[in-house]
Design an enzyme around this catalytic site. Sequence first.
Site, PDB file in Angstrom:
ATOM      1  N   ASP A  59       1.151  -0.986   0.266  1.00  0.00           N
ATOM      2  CA  ASP A  59      -0.506  -0.062  -0.074  1.00  0.00           C
ATOM      3  C   ASP A  59       1.128   1.397  -0.154  1.00  0.00           C
ATOM      4  O   ASP A  59       0.184   2.371  -1.003  1.00  0.00           O
ATOM      5  CB  ASP A  59      -1.111  -0.053   1.800  1.00  0.00           C
ATOM      6  CG  ASP A  59      -2.254  -0.947   0.832  1.00  0.00           C
ATOM      7  OD1 ASP A  59      -2.637  -0.301   0.406  1.00  0.00           O
ATOM      8  OD2 ASP A  59      -2.131  -1.658   2.075  1.00  0.00           O
ATOM      9  N   THR A  60       1.729   1.795   0.810  1.00  0.00           N
ATOM     10  CA  THR A  60       2.148   2.576   1.256  1.00  0.00           C
ATOM     11  C   THR A  60       3.187   3.151  -0.095  1.00  0.00           C
ATOM     12  O   THR A  60       3.608   4.126  -0.067  1.00  0.00           O
ATOM     13  CB  THR A  60       3.374   2.878   2.057  1.00  0.00           C
ATOM     14  OG1 THR A  60       4.433   1.573   2.274  1.00  0.00           O
ATOM     15  CG2 THR A  60       2.265   2.267   3.199  1.00  0.00           C
TER      16      THR A  60
END
Length: 413
Positions: free
Chosen positions: A186-187
């Site tokens: 995600d990041t």
Amino acid sequence: MPQPQPSVPMGAGALAGLRVVDLTQMLAGPFCTQVLADHGAEVIKVEAMTGDGTRVTGPFCADDTLRDFGGYFQSVNRNKQSIAVDLKSDAGREIVRKLIDGADIVVENFRAGVMERLGLAYETLRETNPRLVYGTVRGFGDPRSGESPYAQWPAYDVVSQAMGGMMGITGPDRDTPTKIGPGVGDTVPALMLCIGILAAVHRARETGEGQFVDVAMTDAVLAMCERIVYQTSYTGTVPAPEGNRHPLLCPFGLFRARDGHVSIACATDAFWAKLAHAIGRPDMATDEDFATNAARVRNAQQVIDAIEAFSKVRSKEEIALCLGGKVPFGPVYTSAEIFDDPHYRVREMLVEVEQPGSATPVRIAGVPIKLSATPGAVRQRAPMLGEHTDAVLLAAGYGKQEIVDMRAAGAIR
């Protein structure tokens, strides 16, 4: 000679003046918009009437009876304003449309097609705001950039780590692929979306024309795992999990200590020579079986055994005294050790913020991107649900009675 005057107020951040309408939830989207907020952008987080789903995800402070949000939400939504809007209502959609018309950026991470069904597609929004930069992060991207056969599949971090190739080269052995601990699926896409958005904003300021910015989580993970692409292309081999070793460099990985593990990375022969002397094996610095990286890769187990003969009988602190500053080295830290390390204090990477409902402040990760003239900062805690609804709508031109009426009708909270 007079000095040029700053174009933004002192301490406002490099992105002061940018307005972002944030329609994201969970991790990837909020992480992206938080980076923008940390550096001064005004970020208006538009939430459903029940709030971002991570509000109910802990952990919560023991004395928090309010429980508006816990650690997850606090960690990725600081520096933002929150308004709660019913996007299923005409009034709610009109509010969002009006906010976007006055914004520089909109970011969303719904499944492909959701914004179109709401009447908020990029092509519609750009009709009234041609300079708009529209950013998306989805599991398999937006069809505008190439329609994936998986475009309608929902995805989370663990999915993008798996399909982007990361798990396939991570694990203790070739038969045990392993999830990376933090949500890098995600990041990392979030950071790539942030870069794309800022590139598009730069272009829009020159031309007056915005554009659509699309990041697929799987694409971003593959880009981060770039080595597997050239290895397969150049050699025809398919990389597999390698444990705590590196297929091309030695020594480069983790080694046992008496109280845990340490990392050592000797990417050059010069560093290896220093390490060989430090561990009491100067003979290995000149021996043709170990003097070059290629030789060490061929004889990797002997190199590892020599290093661990030194490291496993010493504590991480003792090894640091021997190797710190001489070769690329670092102990494998727990979060408790991170909290105790002066590096993170002096770098302001553990920041204290208020936790609504608790008498005790909490700490979250700070701003890692350090700008000398316009530093980013954690200026305020994450917002409570709908905390800024009235203020945002008043600033957008709505009257007080209109706000009262919309709240009574259930369009806002």
